[in-house]
Design a protein around this motif. Sequence first.
Motif, mmCIF file in Angstrom:
data_model
loop_
_atom_site.group_PDB
_atom_site.id
_atom_site.type_symbol
_atom_site.label_atom_id
_atom_site.label_comp_id
_atom_site.label_asym_id
_atom_site.label_seq_id
_atom_site.Cartn_x
_atom_site.Cartn_y
_atom_site.Cartn_z
ATOM 1 N N UNK A 1 52.421 10.028 27.263
ATOM 2 C CA UNK A 1 51.482 9.273 25.583
ATOM 3 C C UNK A 1 50.615 9.908 26.168
ATOM 4 N N UNK A 2 50.056 10.906 27.689
ATOM 5 C CA UNK A 2 48.863 11.580 27.241
ATOM 6 C C UNK A 2 48.289 12.520 26.293
ATOM 7 N N UNK A 3 49.638 13.149 25.525
ATOM 8 C CA UNK A 3 49.455 14.409 24.793
ATOM 9 C C UNK A 3 48.971 13.460 23.497
ATOM 10 N N UNK A 4 48.850 12.523 23.357
ATOM 11 C CA UNK A 4 48.649 12.318 22.482
ATOM 12 C C UNK A 4 49.048 12.391 20.875
ATOM 13 N N UNK A 5 50.436 12.336 20.652
ATOM 14 C CA UNK A 5 51.382 13.224 19.775
ATOM 15 C C UNK A 5 52.101 12.215 19.384
ATOM 16 N N UNK A 6 52.371 11.675 18.117
ATOM 17 C CA UNK A 6 53.088 10.818 17.918
ATOM 18 C C UNK A 6 54.004 11.507 16.380
ATOM 19 N N UNK A 7 55.331 10.962 16.071
ATOM 20 C CA UNK A 7 55.895 10.394 14.973
ATOM 21 C C UNK A 7 56.160 9.378 14.212
ATOM 22 N N UNK A 8 55.621 9.988 12.617
ATOM 23 C CA UNK A 8 55.602 8.628 11.881
ATOM 24 C C UNK A 8 57.226 8.923 11.213
ATOM 25 N N UNK A 9 57.350 6.856 10.858
ATOM 26 C CA UNK A 9 59.108 7.283 9.631
ATOM 27 C C UNK A 9 58.580 5.542 9.342
ATOM 28 N N UNK A 10 58.657 5.978 7.944
ATOM 29 C CA UNK A 10 59.068 5.105 7.277
ATOM 30 C C UNK A 10 60.048 5.486 5.887
ATOM 31 N N UNK A 11 60.132 4.087 5.312
ATOM 32 C CA UNK A 11 61.507 4.057 4.831
ATOM 33 C C UNK A 11 61.451 2.553 3.678
ATOM 34 N N UNK A 12 61.138 2.768 2.445
ATOM 35 C CA UNK A 12 61.835 1.693 1.639
ATOM 36 C C UNK A 12 62.339 1.348 0.913
ATOM 37 N N UNK A 13 62.913 -0.045 0.204
ATOM 38 C CA UNK A 13 64.036 -0.436 -0.203
ATOM 39 C C UNK A 13 64.272 -0.069 -1.729
ATOM 40 N N UNK A 14 65.196 -0.268 -1.864
ATOM 41 C CA UNK A 14 65.598 0.436 -3.294
ATOM 42 C C UNK A 14 64.827 -1.091 -4.297
ATOM 43 N N UNK A 15 63.883 -0.632 -5.560
ATOM 44 C CA UNK A 15 62.344 -0.831 -6.167
ATOM 45 C C UNK A 15 61.755 -1.005 -5.989
ATOM 46 N N UNK A 16 61.587 -0.270 -5.080
ATOM 47 C CA UNK A 16 60.366 -0.151 -4.575
ATOM 48 C C UNK A 16 59.388 1.337 -4.346
ATOM 49 N N UNK A 17 60.657 2.574 -5.062
ATOM 50 C CA UNK A 17 59.856 3.751 -4.470
ATOM 51 C C UNK A 17 59.643 4.211 -5.428
ATOM 52 N N UNK A 18 58.525 5.314 -5.513
ATOM 53 C CA UNK A 18 57.813 5.717 -6.696
ATOM 54 C C UNK A 18 56.760 4.760 -7.340
ATOM 55 N N UNK A 19 56.778 4.154 -6.617
ATOM 56 C CA UNK A 19 55.265 2.572 -7.100
ATOM 57 C C UNK A 19 54.317 3.474 -5.639
ATOM 58 N N UNK A 20 54.125 4.224 -5.149
ATOM 59 C CA UNK A 20 52.810 4.542 -4.611
ATOM 60 C C UNK A 20 53.138 4.002 -3.396
ATOM 61 N N UNK A 21 53.772 2.832 -3.169
ATOM 62 C CA UNK A 21 53.664 2.146 -2.208
ATOM 63 C C UNK A 21 53.988 2.960 -0.411
ATOM 64 N N UNK A 22 54.168 4.471 -1.018
ATOM 65 C CA UNK A 22 55.402 4.539 0.624
ATOM 66 C C UNK A 22 53.835 5.417 0.982
ATOM 67 N N UNK A 23 52.772 5.808 -0.067
ATOM 68 C CA UNK A 23 51.316 6.907 0.340
ATOM 69 C C UNK A 23 50.819 6.225 1.067
ATOM 70 N N UNK A 24 50.134 4.791 0.227
ATOM 71 C CA UNK A 24 49.179 3.434 1.103
ATOM 72 C C UNK A 24 50.314 3.292 2.777
ATOM 73 N N UNK A 25 50.939 2.652 2.169
ATOM 74 C CA UNK A 25 51.759 3.168 3.776
ATOM 75 C C UNK A 25 51.364 3.734 4.778
ATOM 76 N N UNK A 26 52.060 5.183 4.268
ATOM 77 C CA UNK A 26 51.362 5.783 5.299
ATOM 78 C C UNK A 26 49.498 6.281 5.647
ATOM 79 N N UNK A 27 49.451 6.347 4.906
ATOM 80 C CA UNK A 27 47.778 6.146 4.929
ATOM 81 C C UNK A 27 47.201 5.216 5.958
ATOM 82 N N UNK A 28 48.222 3.651 5.382
ATOM 83 C CA UNK A 28 47.136 3.100 6.547
ATOM 84 C C UNK A 28 47.965 3.110 8.169
ATOM 85 N N UNK A 29 49.035 3.498 7.770
ATOM 86 C CA UNK A 29 49.961 4.409 9.357
ATOM 87 C C UNK A 29 48.691 5.412 10.173
ATOM 88 N N UNK A 30 48.667 6.768 9.209
ATOM 89 C CA UNK A 30 47.215 7.214 9.406
ATOM 90 C C UNK A 30 46.366 6.994 10.187
#
Length: 213
Positions: free
Chosen positions: A114-143
């Motif tokens: 953990x001292x390297x402070x190097x993490x991986x981000x993972x994300x998935x959206x359910x059917x019907x909610x892709x292509x609406x900008x939710x993924x980018x919004x959630x990734x920005x929030x995670x960042x």
Amino acid sequence: MALTYTPEHIFMSKRLVYRAFEDNEEDKAFLKQQILNDHTIQVMSTDRLPRPSHSQSTEAFVKMFHDSMLGVLICLQPEGHPKDDSEYPSNDEVARAKPIGHVGLFNHLGPDTSHHRNVMLGISLAPGFRGKGYGGEAINWGLDWAFRYAGAHRVGLAAFSYNENAVKLYRKLGFVQDGREREAIYHLRAWHDVILFSMLEHEWETLRGVEKN
């Protein structure tokens, strides 16, 4: 874009709220039916062999997220809630909010790194909610959460080369391509690359207009 979150708004973005996985039948059913058994997610976001997922897989998935640095359900803000970030939803409202996906941050190098402070981000959206900008919004929030609250120095993620929409989104959000794992994924009788991306703390500061300490 300057950060506007106040402490009481940590778990909210413009259209979404983020909450923990609960050990109840509703959350488990969502994960099993809408995420783990979704064919698109299986072939576009994971390197697992595409096949039906059973209940034990759901339990293992929930445990993985409980053990991670951050593992939350992405939910739509409750219906009728103000869209101007003026008020955080109540606990009852958050509990009733419709889940549409998940986002997590993982210490992929192992428990003693953990001292390297190097993490991986993972994300998935359910059917019907892709292509609406939710993924980018959630990734920005995670960042923002990773760099502002968790002390991360580097946030990485990966995309399969045939997932062109993901590759395009990650570049649009400001991720830098680190390299490629050549012909690491077998899909539809062909070999494909895994494209590696990352964002460093100073790059996030520039994107958000954050002054360095």
